[in-house]
Design a protein around this motif. Structure first.
Motif, PDB file in Angstrom:
ATOM      1  N   LEU A   1      -8.939  -7.996   3.825  1.00 38.92           N
ATOM      2  CA  LEU A   1      -8.399  -6.807   3.164  1.00 38.92           C
ATOM      3  C   LEU A   1      -9.035  -5.544   3.728  1.00 38.92           C
ATOM      4  CD1 LEU A   1      -6.634  -5.431   1.070  1.00 38.92           C
ATOM      5  CD2 LEU A   1      -8.393  -5.941  -0.655  1.00 38.92           C
ATOM      6  N   ALA A   2     -10.326  -5.571   3.947  1.00 43.25           N
ATOM      7  CA  ALA A   2     -11.019  -4.414   4.520  1.00 43.25           C
ATOM      8  C   ALA A   2     -10.449  -4.085   5.900  1.00 43.25           C
ATOM      9  CB  ALA A   2     -12.520  -4.668   4.596  1.00 43.25           C
ATOM     10  N   ALA A   3     -10.142  -5.103   6.691  1.00 39.22           N
ATOM     11  CA  ALA A   3      -9.584  -4.885   8.030  1.00 39.22           C
ATOM     12  C   ALA A   3      -8.195  -4.254   7.948  1.00 39.22           C
ATOM     13  CB  ALA A   3      -9.524  -6.203   8.794  1.00 39.22           C
ATOM     14  N   ILE A   4      -7.378  -4.721   7.013  1.00 33.37           N
ATOM     15  CA  ILE A   4      -6.046  -4.130   6.819  1.00 33.37           C
ATOM     16  C   ILE A   4      -6.176  -2.662   6.446  1.00 33.37           C
ATOM     17  CG2 ILE A   4      -4.042  -4.111   5.270  1.00 33.37           C
ATOM     18  CD1 ILE A   4      -4.348  -7.203   5.143  1.00 33.37           C
ATOM     19  N   LEU A   5      -7.061  -2.370   5.514  1.00 38.89           N
ATOM     20  CA  LEU A   5      -7.238  -0.997   5.059  1.00 38.89           C
ATOM     21  C   LEU A   5      -7.808  -0.102   6.152  1.00 38.89           C
ATOM     22  CD1 LEU A   5      -8.497  -1.896   1.512  1.00 38.89           C
ATOM     23  CD2 LEU A   5      -6.317  -0.812   2.072  1.00 38.89           C
ATOM     24  N   GLU A   6      -8.665  -0.653   6.983  1.00 36.57           N
ATOM     25  CA  GLU A   6      -9.215   0.112   8.108  1.00 36.57           C
ATOM     26  C   GLU A   6      -8.107   0.446   9.108  1.00 36.57           C
ATOM     27  OE1 GLU A   6     -12.203   2.137  10.111  1.00 36.57           O
ATOM     28  OE2 GLU A   6     -12.231   1.259   8.121  1.00 36.57           O
TER      29      GLU A   6
ATOM     30  N   LEU B   1       0.807  -1.219   0.000  1.00 36.77           N
ATOM     31  CA  LEU B   1       0.000   0.000   0.000  1.00 36.77           C
ATOM     32  C   LEU B   1       0.841   1.270   0.000  1.00 36.77           C
ATOM     33  CD1 LEU B   1      -2.567  -1.148   2.700  1.00 36.77           C
ATOM     34  CD2 LEU B   1      -2.846  -1.217   0.216  1.00 36.77           C
ATOM     35  N   GLU B   2       2.164   1.141  -0.054  1.00 32.95           N
ATOM     36  CA  GLU B   2       3.044   2.294   0.108  1.00 32.95           C
ATOM     37  C   GLU B   2       2.844   3.377  -0.935  1.00 32.95           C
ATOM     38  OE1 GLU B   2       7.139   1.413   0.733  1.00 32.95           O
ATOM     39  OE2 GLU B   2       6.666  -0.282   2.035  1.00 32.95           O
ATOM     40  N   GLU B   3       2.516   3.016  -2.148  1.00 32.49           N
ATOM     41  CA  GLU B   3       2.397   4.003  -3.222  1.00 32.49           C
ATOM     42  C   GLU B   3       1.010   4.637  -3.311  1.00 32.49           C
ATOM     43  OE1 GLU B   3       5.046   4.924  -5.091  1.00 32.49           O
ATOM     44  OE2 GLU B   3       6.228   3.570  -3.839  1.00 32.49           O
ATOM     45  N   LEU B   4       0.087   4.209  -2.454  1.00 33.19           N
ATOM     46  CA  LEU B   4      -1.290   4.682  -2.544  1.00 33.19           C
ATOM     47  C   LEU B   4      -1.533   5.879  -1.638  1.00 33.19           C
ATOM     48  CD1 LEU B   4      -3.265   1.318  -2.563  1.00 33.19           C
ATOM     49  CD2 LEU B   4      -2.522   2.680  -4.514  1.00 33.19           C
ATOM     50  N   GLY B   5      -2.250   6.852  -2.166  1.00 37.69           N
ATOM     51  CA  GLY B   5      -2.672   7.999  -1.379  1.00 37.69           C
ATOM     52  C   GLY B   5      -3.973   7.689  -0.649  1.00 37.69           C
ATOM     53  N   GLN B   6      -4.457   8.651   0.104  1.00 34.96           N
ATOM     54  CA  GLN B   6      -5.677   8.456   0.884  1.00 34.96           C
ATOM     55  C   GLN B   6      -6.890   8.161   0.005  1.00 34.96           C
ATOM     56  OE1 GLN B   6      -6.105   8.148   4.273  1.00 34.96           O
ATOM     57  NE2 GLN B   6      -3.896   7.972   4.073  1.00 34.96           N
ATOM     58  N   LYS B   7      -6.987   8.841  -1.124  1.00 34.63           N
ATOM     59  CA  LYS B   7      -8.124   8.600  -2.029  1.00 34.63           C
ATOM     60  C   LYS B   7      -8.083   7.167  -2.566  1.00 34.63           C
ATOM     61  CE  LYS B   7     -10.291  10.244  -6.254  1.00 34.63           C
ATOM     62  NZ  LYS B   7     -10.220  11.182  -7.374  1.00 34.63           N
ATOM     63  N   ASP B   8      -6.895   6.717  -2.967  1.00 35.64           N
ATOM     64  CA  ASP B   8      -6.755   5.344  -3.462  1.00 35.64           C
ATOM     65  C   ASP B   8      -7.106   4.335  -2.381  1.00 35.64           C
ATOM     66  OD1 ASP B   8      -5.849   5.936  -6.096  1.00 35.64           O
ATOM     67  OD2 ASP B   8      -3.852   6.355  -5.300  1.00 35.64           O
ATOM     68  N   LEU B   9      -6.654   4.593  -1.170  1.00 36.06           N
ATOM     69  CA  LEU B   9      -6.949   3.671  -0.063  1.00 36.06           C
ATOM     70  C   LEU B   9      -8.453   3.588   0.188  1.00 36.06           C
ATOM     71  CD1 LEU B   9      -4.065   4.583   2.387  1.00 36.06           C
ATOM     72  CD2 LEU B   9      -4.326   2.436   1.122  1.00 36.06           C
TER      73      LEU B   9
ATOM     74  N   HIS C   1      -6.780   4.198  10.163  1.00 37.01           N
ATOM     75  CA  HIS C   1      -6.709   4.708  11.540  1.00 37.01           C
ATOM     76  C   HIS C   1      -5.283   5.125  11.903  1.00 37.01           C
ATOM     77  CE1 HIS C   1     -10.825   4.233  12.728  1.00 37.01           C
ATOM     78  NE2 HIS C   1     -10.839   2.991  12.281  1.00 37.01           N
ATOM     79  N   GLU C   2      -4.288   4.369  11.440  1.00 36.24           N
ATOM     80  CA  GLU C   2      -2.902   4.744  11.715  1.00 36.24           C
ATOM     81  C   GLU C   2      -2.570   6.088  11.067  1.00 36.24           C
ATOM     82  OE1 GLU C   2      -0.712   1.392  10.261  1.00 36.24           O
ATOM     83  OE2 GLU C   2      -1.060   0.217  12.087  1.00 36.24           O
ATOM     84  N   GLU C   3      -3.012   6.276   9.831  1.00 31.37           N
ATOM     85  CA  GLU C   3      -2.769   7.540   9.125  1.00 31.37           C
ATOM     86  C   GLU C   3      -3.489   8.691   9.836  1.00 31.37           C
ATOM     87  OE1 GLU C   3      -1.183  10.138   6.381  1.00 31.37           O
ATOM     88  OE2 GLU C   3      -0.688   8.026   6.691  1.00 31.37           O
ATOM     89  N   LYS C   4      -4.704   8.435  10.264  1.00 31.64           N
ATOM     90  CA  LYS C   4      -5.474   9.451  10.988  1.00 31.64           C
ATOM     91  C   LYS C   4      -4.759   9.841  12.282  1.00 31.64           C
ATOM     92  CE  LYS C   4     -10.262  10.144  12.416  1.00 31.64           C
ATOM     93  NZ  LYS C   4     -11.565   9.510  12.566  1.00 31.64           N
ATOM     94  N   ASP C   5      -4.229   8.838  13.002  1.00 30.61           N
ATOM     95  CA  ASP C   5      -3.496   9.113  14.241  1.00 30.61           C
ATOM     96  C   ASP C   5      -2.220   9.908  13.968  1.00 30.61           C
ATOM     97  OD1 ASP C   5      -5.441   7.732  15.632  1.00 30.61           O
ATOM     98  OD2 ASP C   5      -4.242   5.904  15.887  1.00 30.61           O
ATOM     99  N   ARG C   6      -1.502   9.551  12.882  1.00 30.31           N
ATOM    100  CA  ARG C   6      -0.285  10.289  12.520  1.00 30.31           C
ATOM    101  C   ARG C   6      -0.604  11.737  12.181  1.00 30.31           C
ATOM    102  NH1 ARG C   6       1.321   5.456  10.175  1.00 30.31           N
ATOM    103  NH2 ARG C   6       0.447   6.003   8.156  1.00 30.31           N
TER     104      ARG C   6
END
Length: 109
Positions: free
Chosen positions: A72-77, A49-57, A81-86
């Motif tokens: 997959l949905a759980a991984i993306l969730e 998922l490293e190359e994906l932006g928030q919209k792609d995710l 949340h990690e991105e939101k926390d950062r």
């Protein structure tokens, strides 16, 4: 020859697509942008998922939900949340830095 279409209203599951008759091909009416990633995830259980932006995710998460790929949905969730926390931590750090700068200016007055 019959044709089955997977649309937003049908809620068919991609992982069960093999149950459909080979005489009646199934067509997923979705944007194909992430389909390769989804198939790779189904084969390996891993996804990059490293190359994906928030919209792609978000769009990939929508597809995972559509195809009922809970893992997959759980991984993306989790990634969401990690991105939101950062982002929240960075915002707090920015606010603290601004407060320190204002305090410094006020001390010099």
């Amino acid at each position: 020859m019959g044709r089955t279409s997977l649309t937003g209203s049908s809620r068919h599951c991609l992982k069960n697509i093999t149950r459909l008759s080979r005489a009646a091909p199934c067509f997923a009416v979705r944007n194909p942008k992430y389909f390769g990633m989804i198939l790779d995830f189904m084969r390996s259980g891993q996804i990059d998922l490293e190359e994906l932006g928030q919209k792609d995710l978000r769009q990939l998460r929508d597809d995972a939900d559509f195809y009922q790929l809970d893992a997959l949905a759980a991984i993306l969730e989790t990634v969401h949340h990690e991105e939101k926390d950062r982002n929240a931590a960075a915002e707090r750090a920015g606010v603290a830095s601004n407060i320190a700068a204002i305090d410094s200016i006020l001390e010099k007055m």
